[in-house]
Scaffold this motif. Structure first.
Motif, PDB file in Angstrom:
ATOM      1  N   MET A   1       0.803  -1.193  -0.060  1.00 10.93           N
ATOM      2  CA  MET A   1       0.033   0.148  -0.007  1.00 10.93           C
ATOM      3  C   MET A   1       1.020   1.312   0.074  1.00 10.93           C
ATOM      4  SD  MET A   1      -2.928   0.814   2.568  1.00 10.93           S
ATOM      5  CE  MET A   1      -2.676   2.369   3.038  1.00 10.93           C
ATOM      6  N   THR A  74       4.009  -4.829   1.093  1.00  8.04           N
ATOM      7  CA  THR A  74       3.262  -5.788  -0.112  1.00  8.04           C
ATOM      8  C   THR A  74       3.274  -5.218  -1.366  1.00  8.04           C
ATOM      9  OG1 THR A  74       1.491  -4.397   0.331  1.00  8.04           O
ATOM     10  CG2 THR A  74       1.671  -6.569   1.737  1.00  8.04           C
ATOM     11  N   GLU A  75       4.064  -4.144  -1.753  1.00  7.44           N
ATOM     12  CA  GLU A  75       4.264  -3.547  -3.080  1.00  7.44           C
ATOM     13  C   GLU A  75       5.373  -4.100  -3.815  1.00  7.44           C
ATOM     14  OE1 GLU A  75       0.707  -1.201  -3.293  1.00  7.44           O
ATOM     15  OE2 GLU A  75       2.336  -1.716  -4.843  1.00  7.44           O
ATOM     16  N   ASN A  76       5.009  -3.975  -5.081  1.00  7.66           N
ATOM     17  CA  ASN A  76       6.031  -4.715  -5.978  1.00  7.66           C
ATOM     18  C   ASN A  76       6.883  -3.256  -6.527  1.00  7.66           C
ATOM     19  OD1 ASN A  76       7.377  -5.273  -8.431  1.00  7.66           O
ATOM     20  ND2 ASN A  76       5.897  -6.232  -9.473  1.00  7.66           N
ATOM     21  N   GLU A  77       8.152  -3.451  -6.089  1.00 13.53           N
ATOM     22  CA  GLU A  77       9.036  -1.878  -6.227  1.00 13.53           C
ATOM     23  C   GLU A  77       9.156  -1.469  -7.528  1.00 13.53           C
ATOM     24  OE1 GLU A  77       9.884  -4.671  -4.435  1.00 13.53           O
ATOM     25  OE2 GLU A  77      11.051  -4.070  -2.512  1.00 13.53           O
ATOM     26  N   MET A  78       9.152  -2.422  -8.212  1.00 10.50           N
ATOM     27  CA  MET A  78       9.448  -1.939  -9.720  1.00 10.50           C
ATOM     28  C   MET A  78       8.279  -1.746 -10.426  1.00 10.50           C
ATOM     29  SD  MET A  78      12.188  -4.929 -10.566  1.00 10.50           S
ATOM     30  CE  MET A  78      12.388  -4.473 -12.310  1.00 10.50           C
ATOM     31  N   ALA A  79       7.127  -1.900 -10.017  1.00 14.79           N
ATOM     32  CA  ALA A  79       5.800  -1.369 -10.520  1.00 14.79           C
ATOM     33  C   ALA A  79       5.777  -0.216 -10.049  1.00 14.79           C
ATOM     34  CB  ALA A  79       4.762  -2.515 -10.211  1.00 14.79           C
ATOM     35  N   TYR A  81       7.947   1.862  -9.382  1.00  9.40           N
ATOM     36  CA  TYR A  81       8.869   2.756  -9.931  1.00  9.40           C
ATOM     37  C   TYR A  81       8.212   3.108 -11.454  1.00  9.40           C
ATOM     38  CZ  TYR A  81      13.645   3.649 -11.912  1.00  9.40           C
ATOM     39  OH  TYR A  81      14.732   4.253 -12.161  1.00  9.40           O
ATOM     40  N   GLU A  82       7.851   2.317 -12.173  1.00 11.80           N
ATOM     41  CA  GLU A  82       7.244   2.409 -13.494  1.00 11.80           C
ATOM     42  C   GLU A  82       6.038   3.199 -13.419  1.00 11.80           C
ATOM     43  OE1 GLU A  82       8.865   0.999 -15.905  1.00 11.80           O
ATOM     44  OE2 GLU A  82       7.645   2.351 -17.084  1.00 11.80           O
TER      45      GLU A  82
ATOM     46  N   ARG B 252      -0.850 -10.975  -8.592  1.00 11.29           N
ATOM     47  CA  ARG B 252      -0.960 -10.643  -7.375  1.00 11.29           C
ATOM     48  C   ARG B 252      -2.363 -11.326  -6.907  1.00 11.29           C
ATOM     49  NH1 ARG B 252      -0.061  -5.035  -4.782  1.00 11.29           N
ATOM     50  NH2 ARG B 252       1.692  -5.216  -6.059  1.00 11.29           N
ATOM     51  N   ASN B 284      12.032  -1.527 -18.058  1.00 14.97           N
ATOM     52  CA  ASN B 284      11.628  -1.897 -16.614  1.00 14.97           C
ATOM     53  C   ASN B 284      10.126  -2.401 -16.351  1.00 14.97           C
ATOM     54  OD1 ASN B 284      12.189  -1.553 -13.953  1.00 14.97           O
ATOM     55  ND2 ASN B 284      10.455  -0.036 -13.967  1.00 14.97           N
ATOM     56  N   ALA B 288       9.108  -5.555 -14.197  1.00 16.05           N
ATOM     57  CA  ALA B 288       8.249  -5.773 -13.009  1.00 16.05           C
ATOM     58  C   ALA B 288       7.237  -6.506 -13.198  1.00 16.05           C
ATOM     59  CB  ALA B 288       7.553  -4.008 -13.057  1.00 16.05           C
TER      60      ALA B 288
END
Lengths: 102, 792
Positions: A1, A74-79, A81-82, B252, B284, B288
């Protein structure tokens, strides 16, 4: 979140801030200065994800402006970042010449 | 008096023009005063502009609570410009903690039922940001109605509001369950994304919902499939990947649905393999999606081939030059290493490479992962790497690295010598950062490795000679030199180069440690004790040691002073005991430091120095072979004061005594009765032993010694002492008196407690000293004919 979304310039002045969890007003400025300090101390070779207290910071630099997003585990860091880049692109489309007069 | 209000842009420019913090504060305060005045006057035309300025100021960190009521007024106004700023203000200023926030409920309700999409959107947005539990309950049905409205703009916002409602009031989830199925058929990605989030939220909160939504797994798989396989679509593509955010979100949700559920996991397998292989990883966005896929594969019940694929993808990430990707790979490998250890092992060299990264987050992750990867086959190589890392790593990682190496060494050490070497090296490099019990562990380890005593003491001596600043190292070295000083001086040891050490050098080194200002008080204590031990190990005379010890007798540190005084006493009054006391320590159990303290307190009693009992001895029996030697009277105490005997039971077990006294009344009724035994008779003085075996403690034997005097003269200064074989533990209680009155007067009694855990045959020797008829008498004899019941 996502916990918060910040746009801060290199001198530490907040240009935009949105908190998705309640943080006291005086704590906010404190948090922002700490966050910008950790971001500024990173060099170019280091990765864009910082572990800060009990959440993660994902930051991206555009000229003199830092966009920082604070997330929990819980977050996807790369997402994210995008996502930051997507946000800047949207701003750019909607208002022309965004990252100019910072 | 209308002051033309400035526009927001002008204010922003003014604020930015301020050169210092103080100037900025001035500008803002002036503006706030204007805004307050304008609110008081109630100017409807420019209210929204004033509020906008106020909100900007609020974002910079200045208080803006006086704007709350204005937000309400603006929301209620029919104009859209007013509503827009009003709702924004409500979102920023009117959170749950403010009293005014409930007042907007009505306005929101009205706006939700209006037909205008933009207004409905605003209302939904505000509800989803600041909606409290009551507000959510009131407005849930409205939101649900809007979920099925024709326009996607409103539907999207309604779905997101539903997510918030569920977070605030989980009981309302069942209202939102039915529409979800229909919403999944959406074409609009925004609504679809919102729906997936809603379903994710529902599944996370309630297992019933989770079961319900397992049915839609095929549908989700289909959606994702279309996303991945359809070609380029300008609307949703980000660097070639079609809507990565939606893909990540679906993955997810699939992860949550497939966890611990075979059937769903099976349906997903093909899809996951497809995504994993076909995603473009040059940008990227693709990475992801790939990352999320890997996480999903690891979490559900996937086939083995798929898991291997996932780990390989992570390995590929590790080799990528982009730091972000490496970080992400290290984090997920850490999660995976528990379950798929062997697969991750293959990537060990790359992980070790990452240790050398200049980036702190990366090297920390690499360190954790490396420590998790150490096993018995690669332990030597890994510790090598970790030690070189320890030398160069940033200080905050040092403690973790050092304790990690020590732990790994403990678990997987191939040989004891290697183990000792490793610990030694860690202590030399990062001594100040190791955990406190490292010293205790090392001493215990060295103590246990008999064959390595000579080796370790030499290594430690050379290390100490070089550097006395690392406290744990100094402590261990001092202990070792004290214990095995004789081996150090012997001169030859196969495993290290021959090292000629003179006695004087050793003493000089220990004194240096004692005097150095870098030494902690604990270290000084170790050094002093080591010096004392050397007094028995070295062959020369002990003048130097005596000198040092007497000097420290007036040291300001109480602990050191106490030790020095006791040691002094050992030199002077109790010199004959010195060798026995300072013998080589037996192997201590873990928790060795406690035993050292116990040893100290025993010594203290025997030298009659001022004793502060360190800790009340939990067991009143002494487990140490050295000290029990003194109490073991099979080779009797050589004529010293009998004071040695009764005080030990009294002092440490003063609580114990009361327990025994309390024991007695319950013991006397009916245990197995053993006949009394008369053991001694001389000139009217009789000694009788009566035995009690308390039923609760089978190893315990209580002997009551009763002395009766039937002669005409009193027996005075009566002292009875007892001795038992080594495997027994004996405790003498204080006698009832030391005079046995004449002519059958009140007998004197004394209680002996004997613990016989091994059930060995009991042998008992008694020694009596007393004055009778003007003569002093001493009798020593062994008690024969002890009944079998006393020890079986």
């Amino acid at each position: 979140m996502i916990k918060f979304f910040l746009m801060v310039n290199k001198q530490g002045q907040t240009r935009l801030s949105k908190y998705y969890e309640h943080v006291e007003i005086n704590k906010r400025t404190l948090l922002e200065t700490e966050v910008i300090k950790s971001c500024l101390s990173r060099s170019n070779e280091q990765c864009s994800f910082i572990e800060f207290k009990d959440f993660k910071l994902i930051y991206r630099q555009y000229a003199a402006l830092f966009i920082v997003v604070g997330v929990n585990d819980t977050e996807n860091e790369m997402a994210i970042y995008e996502f930051i880049h997507n946000f800047v692109e949207v701003l750019d489309e909607y208002f022309s010449r965004v990252v100019n007069n910072v | 008096m209308v002051v033309p209000s400035s526009k927001l842009q002008d204010l922003i420019e003014e604020i930015r023009g301020a050169k210092t913090q103080a100037q900025e504060r001035e500008v803002i305060q002036k503006e706030c005063a204007h805004i307050r005045a304008s609110f008081r006057d109630g100017d409807p035309l420019h209210r929204h502009r004033q509020l906008a300025k106020l909100l900007y100021v609020h974002m910079l960190g200045y208080p803006a609570h006086f704007g709350q009521m204005e937000c309400l007024k603006l929301i209620a106004s029919p104009r859209f410009t007013d509503k827009r700023v009003g709702y924004l203000g409500a979102m920023l200023l009117l959170d749950e903690r403010q009293d005014a926030h409930l007042l907007i409920t009505n306005s929101i309700k009205n706006d939700l039922s209006q037909g205008i999409q933009a207004v409905q959107g605003l209302a939904l947005c505000t509800l989803s940001t600041v909606g409290s539990a009551e507000m959510c309950r009131d407005l849930a049905t409205e939101v649900e109605k809007l979920l099925l409205q024709p326009g996607p703009y409103v539907r999207k916002k309604a779905v997101l509001t539903a997510v918030h409602i569920i977070r605030k009031v989980p009981e309302l989830s069942n209202i939102f369950l039915p529409p979800c199925a229909q919403l999944l058929h959406e074409r609009h990605h925004g609504v679809l994304l919102g729906t997936i989030t809603l379903i994710t939220e529902l599944c996370e909160r309630s297992p019933a919902a989770l079961k319900h939504f397992r049915k839609v797994v095929p549908q989700l798989v289909q959606i994702l499939w279309t996303l991945v396989t359809t070609g380029y679509s300008t609307e949703h593509s980000i660097s070639g990947v079609s809507d990565p955010f939606l893909q990540v979100q679906i993955l997810r949700l699939l992860r949550i649905l497939g966890r611990n559920h075979e059937e769903s996991s099976e349906t997903m397998n093909d899809l996951l393999a497809q995504v994993a292989t076909n995603t473009d990883t040059s940008r990227n966005a693709g990475n992801a999606v790939l990352f999320e896929t890997v996480l999903t594969i690891m979490d559900i019940r996937s086939v083995a081939g798929l898991r291997v694929l996932a780990v390989n993808i992570l390995g590929r990430f590790l080799l990528n030059s982009d730091k972000n990707i490496r970080y992400v790979a290290l984090t997920s490998l850490l999660r995976v290493v528990q379950s798929d250890h062997s697969a991750v092992q293959r990537h060990r060299p790359t992980v070790v490479e990452c240790l050398r990264e200049p980036d702190a987050s990366l090297s920390r992750r690499a360190l954790e992962l490396s420590l998790a990867l150490v096993n018995s086959s690669n332990v030597r190589a890994m510790t090598q790497e970790l030690q070189s890392f320890l030398e160069s790593c940033p200080p905050d990682l040092r403690a973790d690295c050092a304790s990690g190496i020590l732990l790994a060494a403990e678990r997987f050490a191939p040989t004891k010598r290697w183990h000792i070497d490793t610990i030694l090296r860690v202590l030399t490099m990062a001594g100040t950062h190791v955990r406190d019990d490292a010293v205790a562990n090392l001493t215990q380890l060295i103590g246990g490795a008999q064959e390595l005593h000579a080796y370790s003491v030499r290594r430690l001596y050379s290390a100490l000679a070089e550097d006395i600043s690392q406290q744990p190292l100094v402590q261990v070295a001092a202990w070792c030199i004290g214990e095995y000083g004789d081996l150090l001086l012997e001169g030859s040891c196969e495993e290290t180069e021959p090292l000629q050490v003179e006695e004087e050098e050793v003493l000089a080194l220990l004194e240096k440690v004692l005097q150095s200002h870098m030494s902690l008080p604990a270290t000084r204590g170790y050094a002093l004790t080591a010096l004392m031990k050397l007094s028995t190990r070295l062959r020369g005379d002990n003048n130097r040691i005596r000198q040092v010890v007497s000097v420290y007798g007036s040291c300001l540190d109480v602990e050191l002073q106490q030790r020095a005084v006791e040691y002094n006493a050992l030199f002077q009054k109790y010199d004959y005991m010195r060798a026995a006391i300072l013998e080589k320590m037996p192997l201590v159990e873990r928790g060795g430091t406690q035993d050292e303290e116990a040893k100290e307190s025993k010594e203290a009693q025997h030298s009659e120095a001022a004793v502060i009992p360190t800790e009340p001895q939990p067991c009143s029996f002494c487990p140490f072979p050295q000290t029990s030697k003194l109490l073991d009277l099979l080779d009797l105490l050589d004529g010293t004061s009998g004071a040695a005997q009764p005080p030990p039971p009294l002092e440490p077990s003063s609580e114990g005594t009361s327990v025994h006294l309390l024991d007695l009344p319950c013991v006397s009724p009916a245990p197995a009765s053993i006949p009394n035994l008369k053991v001694f008779e001389r000139e009217g003085l009789q000694l009788t032993l009566s035995f009690v075996r308390p039923p609760g403690t089978p190893a315990l034997l209580l002997i009551m010694v009763t002395a009766i005097n039937t002669s005409e003269a009193d027996v005075t200064h009566f002292v009875c002492q007892a001795a038992v074989p080594k495997s027994f533990q004996l405790q003498l209680q204080a006698p009832s008196g030391d005079t046995v009155p004449a002519q059958g007067g009140l007998p004197m009694t004394q209680l002996l407690r004997i613990l016989n855990p091994k059930k060995a045959p009991l042998r008992l020797k008694l020694r009596l000293t007393y004055n009778h008829f003007g003569q002093s008498v001493q009798e020593i004899f062994e008690v024969n004919n002890l009944p079998v019941e006393t020890w079986q």
